[in-house]
Design a protein around this motif. Structure first.
Motif, PDB file in Angstrom:
ATOM      1  N   GLU A 154       0.813  -1.217   0.000  1.00 20.82           N
ATOM      2  CA  GLU A 154       0.000   0.000   0.000  1.00 20.82           C
ATOM      3  C   GLU A 154       0.845   1.264   0.000  1.00 20.82           C
ATOM      4  O   GLU A 154       0.469   2.278  -0.601  1.00 20.82           O
ATOM      5  CB  GLU A 154      -0.917  -0.024   1.235  1.00 20.82           C
ATOM      6  CG  GLU A 154      -1.905   1.122   1.294  1.00 20.82           C
ATOM      7  CD  GLU A 154      -2.881   0.972   2.449  1.00 20.82           C
ATOM      8  OE1 GLU A 154      -3.474   1.992   2.842  1.00 20.82           O
ATOM      9  OE2 GLU A 154      -3.049  -0.163   2.940  1.00 20.82           O
ATOM     10  N   HIS A 155       2.005   1.222   0.654  1.00 23.71           N
ATOM     11  CA  HIS A 155       2.786   2.449   0.857  1.00 23.71           C
ATOM     12  C   HIS A 155       4.072   2.538   0.050  1.00 23.71           C
ATOM     13  O   HIS A 155       4.730   3.578   0.062  1.00 23.71           O
ATOM     14  CB  HIS A 155       3.134   2.594   2.344  1.00 23.71           C
ATOM     15  CG  HIS A 155       1.959   2.913   3.211  1.00 23.71           C
ATOM     16  ND1 HIS A 155       1.337   4.145   3.206  1.00 23.71           N
ATOM     17  CD2 HIS A 155       1.281   2.156   4.108  1.00 23.71           C
ATOM     18  CE1 HIS A 155       0.330   4.137   4.069  1.00 23.71           C
ATOM     19  NE2 HIS A 155       0.274   2.948   4.633  1.00 23.71           N
TER      20      HIS A 155
ATOM     21  N   GLY B 178       7.149   5.742  -1.334  1.00 27.98           N
ATOM     22  CA  GLY B 178       8.557   5.729  -0.965  1.00 27.98           C
ATOM     23  C   GLY B 178       8.835   5.138   0.402  1.00 27.98           C
ATOM     24  O   GLY B 178       9.969   5.226   0.896  1.00 27.98           O
ATOM     25  N   VAL B 179       7.835   4.507   1.039  1.00 32.31           N
ATOM     26  CA  VAL B 179       8.052   3.897   2.352  1.00 32.31           C
ATOM     27  C   VAL B 179       8.817   2.585   2.177  1.00 32.31           C
ATOM     28  O   VAL B 179       8.448   1.742   1.355  1.00 32.31           O
ATOM     29  CB  VAL B 179       6.710   3.646   3.069  1.00 32.31           C
ATOM     30  CG1 VAL B 179       6.950   2.962   4.425  1.00 32.31           C
ATOM     31  CG2 VAL B 179       5.955   4.957   3.260  1.00 32.31           C
ATOM     32  N   LEU B 180       9.879   2.425   2.958  1.00 31.83           N
ATOM     33  CA  LEU B 180      10.701   1.225   2.899  1.00 31.83           C
ATOM     34  C   LEU B 180      10.325   0.268   4.022  1.00 31.83           C
ATOM     35  O   LEU B 180      10.028   0.707   5.141  1.00 31.83           O
ATOM     36  CB  LEU B 180      12.184   1.590   3.027  1.00 31.83           C
ATOM     37  CG  LEU B 180      12.738   2.610   2.028  1.00 31.83           C
ATOM     38  CD1 LEU B 180      14.190   2.942   2.361  1.00 31.83           C
ATOM     39  CD2 LEU B 180      12.609   2.086   0.605  1.00 31.83           C
ATOM     40  N   PHE B 181      10.331  -1.014   3.732  1.00 34.33           N
ATOM     41  CA  PHE B 181      10.087  -2.052   4.737  1.00 34.33           C
ATOM     42  C   PHE B 181      11.295  -2.987   4.752  1.00 34.33           C
ATOM     43  O   PHE B 181      11.768  -3.417   3.700  1.00 34.33           O
ATOM     44  CB  PHE B 181       8.846  -2.872   4.404  1.00 34.33           C
ATOM     45  CG  PHE B 181       7.545  -2.294   4.906  1.00 34.33           C
ATOM     46  CD1 PHE B 181       6.789  -2.969   5.855  1.00 34.33           C
ATOM     47  CD2 PHE B 181       7.069  -1.083   4.415  1.00 34.33           C
ATOM     48  CE1 PHE B 181       5.586  -2.455   6.309  1.00 34.33           C
ATOM     49  CE2 PHE B 181       5.873  -0.558   4.856  1.00 34.33           C
ATOM     50  CZ  PHE B 181       5.121  -1.242   5.820  1.00 34.33           C
TER      51      PHE B 181
ATOM     52  N   LYS C 141      -0.781   1.466  10.107  1.00 34.92           N
ATOM     53  CA  LYS C 141      -1.112   2.362   9.000  1.00 34.92           C
ATOM     54  C   LYS C 141      -1.180   3.815   9.492  1.00 34.92           C
ATOM     55  O   LYS C 141      -0.659   4.730   8.832  1.00 34.92           O
ATOM     56  CB  LYS C 141      -2.447   1.953   8.388  1.00 34.92           C
ATOM     57  CG  LYS C 141      -2.890   2.836   7.204  1.00 34.92           C
ATOM     58  CD  LYS C 141      -4.225   2.333   6.649  1.00 34.92           C
ATOM     59  CE  LYS C 141      -4.746   3.279   5.569  1.00 34.92           C
ATOM     60  NZ  LYS C 141      -3.864   3.304   4.384  1.00 34.92           N
ATOM     61  N   ALA C 142      -1.783   4.017  10.652  1.00 39.73           N
ATOM     62  CA  ALA C 142      -1.879   5.374  11.206  1.00 39.73           C
ATOM     63  C   ALA C 142      -0.499   5.915  11.579  1.00 39.73           C
ATOM     64  O   ALA C 142      -0.218   7.095  11.371  1.00 39.73           O
ATOM     65  CB  ALA C 142      -2.792   5.360  12.433  1.00 39.73           C
TER      66      ALA C 142
END
Length: 211
Positions: free
Chosen positions: A121-122, A126-129, A201-202
């Motif tokens: 979703e993110h 540009g969110v990295l996991f 998510k929040a």
């Protein structure tokens, strides 16, 4: 005939029966106070349990850190399972999610689909996991990823170097633990135990809005 008046107790002297009663009441009060149970420390209790499950299942409690309360940027480096060496300085400018796990950890299996869903979703934002695996061989980690469909990379931290670098935020054996880092590499939030999808998510959304 003896006409002397009966002897009187000296002023301030207490009767034996009354003194015993007072001492008994005081002792009882101290006993009650000393036996009042204190709220259990969930993580500490599990660490003392000695049940050999090798992880401490947190309760999903969340800690958030306001921008002015955040510590120094996380400094860590380690190998991914494909052999790539990754340094945390490469994450500057990106929101990053770190999840501590290993395959035999039941809560890790429970939350894996949630982490993958949020990654999908993110990632366009540009969110990295990254996963941080504490003990598994490459084959075991790969089997876990196939089973639960996780596609983001994981560090092989069998030597504990990354966990040591995160010691201020990840209690020993507290698996799973999830950290959210801001674009400066500072920890903005921590979830001990299974990360609920809406909660994580929040937390991600909150730090994305900062920029």
């Amino acid at each position: 005939m003896n006409t002397q008046p009966p002897a009187r107790s000296a002023p301030g002297a207490s009767l034996p029966g009354r003194r015993s009663l007072l001492l008994g009441i005081a002792s009882g009060a101290l006993l009650v106070a000393g036996c009042t149970p204190t709220p259990p420390d969930s993580l500490a209790a599990q660490a003392r349990a000695g049940d050999n499950k090798n992880y401490i299942a947190g309760d999903g409690s969340v800690s958030e850190y306001a921008p002015n309360d955040r510590g120094a940027p996380v400094e860590m480096e380690g190998p991914l399972y494909d052999g790539t060496i990754v340094n945390s300085t490469a994450w500057r400018g990106s929101v990053t999610v770190l999840n501590v796990w290993y395959a035999a950890c039941a809560p890790c299996r429970t939350e894996a689909p949630t982490l993958e869903a949020l990654y999908q979703e993110h990632k366009s934002e540009g969110v990295l996991f990254y996963g941080i695996n504490l003990r598994d061989t490459a084959a075991t980690a790969a089997a876990f990823e196939r089973t639960f469909g996780t596609t983001y990379p994981s560090f092989n931290d069998a030597n504990g170097a990354i966990l040591l670098a995160l010691a201020d935020y990840v209690p020993p054996r507290a698996v799973p633990t999830t950290l959210v880092l801001d674009k400066q590499g500072r920890v903005t939030a921590r979830v001990l135990g299974i990360a609920e999808k809406s909660t994580l998510k929040a937390l991600i959304g909150s730090v994305l809005k900062e920029s």
